[in-house]
Design a protein around this motif. Structure first.
Motif, mmCIF file in Angstrom:
data_model
loop_
_atom_site.group_PDB
_atom_site.id
_atom_site.type_symbol
_atom_site.label_atom_id
_atom_site.label_comp_id
_atom_site.label_asym_id
_atom_site.label_seq_id
_atom_site.Cartn_x
_atom_site.Cartn_y
_atom_site.Cartn_z
ATOM 1 N N SER A 18 28.363 25.640 107.030
ATOM 2 C CA SER A 18 27.252 25.385 107.489
ATOM 3 C C SER A 18 26.941 25.855 108.743
ATOM 4 O O SER A 18 25.836 25.509 109.587
ATOM 5 C CB SER A 18 27.486 23.849 108.055
ATOM 6 O OG SER A 18 28.245 23.738 108.959
ATOM 7 N N SER A 19 27.144 27.160 109.058
ATOM 8 C CA SER A 19 26.754 27.858 110.057
ATOM 9 C C SER A 19 25.415 28.690 110.009
ATOM 10 O O SER A 19 25.088 28.868 108.774
ATOM 11 C CB SER A 19 27.845 29.039 110.584
ATOM 12 O OG SER A 19 27.883 29.994 109.583
ATOM 13 N N PHE A 20 24.891 29.133 111.058
ATOM 14 C CA PHE A 20 23.602 29.772 110.882
ATOM 15 C C PHE A 20 23.705 31.122 110.112
ATOM 16 O O PHE A 20 23.165 31.828 109.294
ATOM 17 C CB PHE A 20 22.767 30.224 112.270
ATOM 18 C CG PHE A 20 21.717 31.062 112.207
ATOM 19 C CD1 PHE A 20 20.351 30.648 111.800
ATOM 20 C CD2 PHE A 20 21.547 32.333 112.651
ATOM 21 C CE1 PHE A 20 19.273 31.537 111.694
ATOM 22 C CE2 PHE A 20 20.350 33.314 112.537
ATOM 23 C CZ PHE A 20 19.663 32.699 111.935
ATOM 24 N N VAL A 41 15.708 27.470 108.218
ATOM 25 C CA VAL A 41 15.126 26.367 109.032
ATOM 26 C C VAL A 41 16.160 25.483 109.399
ATOM 27 O O VAL A 41 17.277 25.327 108.763
ATOM 28 C CB VAL A 41 14.209 25.513 108.365
ATOM 29 C CG1 VAL A 41 12.855 26.616 108.072
ATOM 30 C CG2 VAL A 41 14.312 25.007 107.089
ATOM 31 N N HIS A 42 16.102 24.711 110.403
ATOM 32 C CA HIS A 42 17.007 23.382 110.709
ATOM 33 C C HIS A 42 16.886 22.604 109.572
ATOM 34 O O HIS A 42 15.964 22.092 109.212
ATOM 35 C CB HIS A 42 16.460 22.989 112.294
ATOM 36 C CG HIS A 42 16.846 23.529 113.276
ATOM 37 N ND1 HIS A 42 18.282 23.505 113.546
ATOM 38 C CD2 HIS A 42 16.210 24.265 114.420
ATOM 39 C CE1 HIS A 42 18.304 24.303 114.741
ATOM 40 N NE2 HIS A 42 17.171 24.440 115.381
ATOM 41 N N GLY A 43 17.833 22.020 109.461
ATOM 42 C CA GLY A 43 17.750 20.992 108.439
ATOM 43 C C GLY A 43 17.586 19.694 109.057
ATOM 44 O O GLY A 43 17.896 19.422 110.467
ATOM 45 N N LEU A 47 24.164 16.459 108.413
ATOM 46 C CA LEU A 47 25.067 17.117 107.700
ATOM 47 C C LEU A 47 24.488 18.438 107.304
ATOM 48 O O LEU A 47 25.343 19.291 106.714
ATOM 49 C CB LEU A 47 25.706 16.262 106.757
ATOM 50 C CG LEU A 47 26.727 15.264 106.938
ATOM 51 C CD1 LEU A 47 27.390 14.667 105.888
ATOM 52 C CD2 LEU A 47 27.779 15.323 108.149
ATOM 53 N N GLN A 48 23.503 18.582 107.554
ATOM 54 C CA GLN A 48 22.802 19.945 107.047
ATOM 55 C C GLN A 48 22.230 20.627 108.109
ATOM 56 O O GLN A 48 21.115 20.481 108.608
ATOM 57 C CB GLN A 48 21.389 19.548 105.907
ATOM 58 C CG GLN A 48 20.993 20.865 105.250
ATOM 59 C CD GLN A 48 20.018 20.547 104.457
ATOM 60 O OE1 GLN A 48 19.322 19.300 104.543
ATOM 61 N NE2 GLN A 48 19.600 21.211 103.377
ATOM 62 N N SER A 49 22.752 21.426 108.753
ATOM 63 C CA SER A 49 22.539 22.215 109.759
ATOM 64 C C SER A 49 21.364 23.154 110.015
ATOM 65 O O SER A 49 20.543 23.155 110.597
ATOM 66 C CB SER A 49 23.908 22.992 110.657
ATOM 67 O OG SER A 49 24.780 21.873 110.800
ATOM 68 N N TYR A 50 21.530 23.759 108.827
ATOM 69 C CA TYR A 50 20.341 24.827 108.348
ATOM 70 C C TYR A 50 20.145 24.855 106.827
ATOM 71 O O TYR A 50 21.093 24.369 106.119
ATOM 72 C CB TYR A 50 20.982 26.349 108.949
ATOM 73 C CG TYR A 50 21.584 26.327 110.136
ATOM 74 C CD1 TYR A 50 20.351 26.426 111.115
ATOM 75 C CD2 TYR A 50 22.817 26.333 110.592
ATOM 76 C CE1 TYR A 50 20.852 26.641 112.490
ATOM 77 C CE2 TYR A 50 23.209 26.381 111.777
ATOM 78 C CZ TYR A 50 22.155 26.557 112.669
ATOM 79 O OH TYR A 50 22.594 26.570 114.254
ATOM 80 N N PRO A 60 6.836 24.350 112.432
ATOM 81 C CA PRO A 60 6.992 25.815 113.108
ATOM 82 C C PRO A 60 8.095 25.691 113.949
ATOM 83 O O PRO A 60 9.109 26.695 114.036
ATOM 84 C CB PRO A 60 5.907 26.295 113.707
ATOM 85 C CG PRO A 60 4.767 25.570 113.045
ATOM 86 C CD PRO A 60 5.342 23.932 112.762
ATOM 87 N N ASP A 61 8.568 24.656 114.760
ATOM 88 C CA ASP A 61 9.650 24.560 115.558
ATOM 89 C C ASP A 61 10.931 24.644 114.812
ATOM 90 O O ASP A 61 12.089 24.531 115.322
ATOM 91 C CB ASP A 61 9.563 23.306 116.433
ATOM 92 C CG ASP A 61 9.318 21.867 115.789
ATOM 93 O OD1 ASP A 61 8.854 21.845 114.617
ATOM 94 O OD2 ASP A 61 9.987 20.949 116.201
#
Length: 68
Positions: A18-20, A41-43, A47-50, A60-61
């Motif tokens: 689950s890392s970037f 993108v940020h999840g 539990l969904q980091s990315y 956009p953020d």
């Protein structure tokens, strides 16, 4: 032998997956296979980091990387 650190309740493998870095590598692989740009993108879910997606993010953020 000591047990793996599970202080947050998740296994070390889940932390790695689950890392970037993992999301970016996944986006790069998908870009290579499909020829279509992918975004990291940020999840939204806890539990969904990315998240890796083919659609440009609506917010956009949340946009972290584009693999073109």
């Amino acid at each position: 032998m000591s047990p793996p650190d599970q202080s947050n309740g998740f296994s070390p493998l889940r932390k790695k997956l689950s890392s970037f870095d993992h999301a970016l590598r996944t986006a790069q692989q998908l870009r290579g296979q499909t020829g279509v740009p992918h975004y990291v993108v940020h999840g939204v879910a806890p539990l969904q980091s990315y998240k890796v997606t083919m659609r440009p993010p609506a917010w956009p953020d949340r946009w972290l990387a584009m693999v073109a």
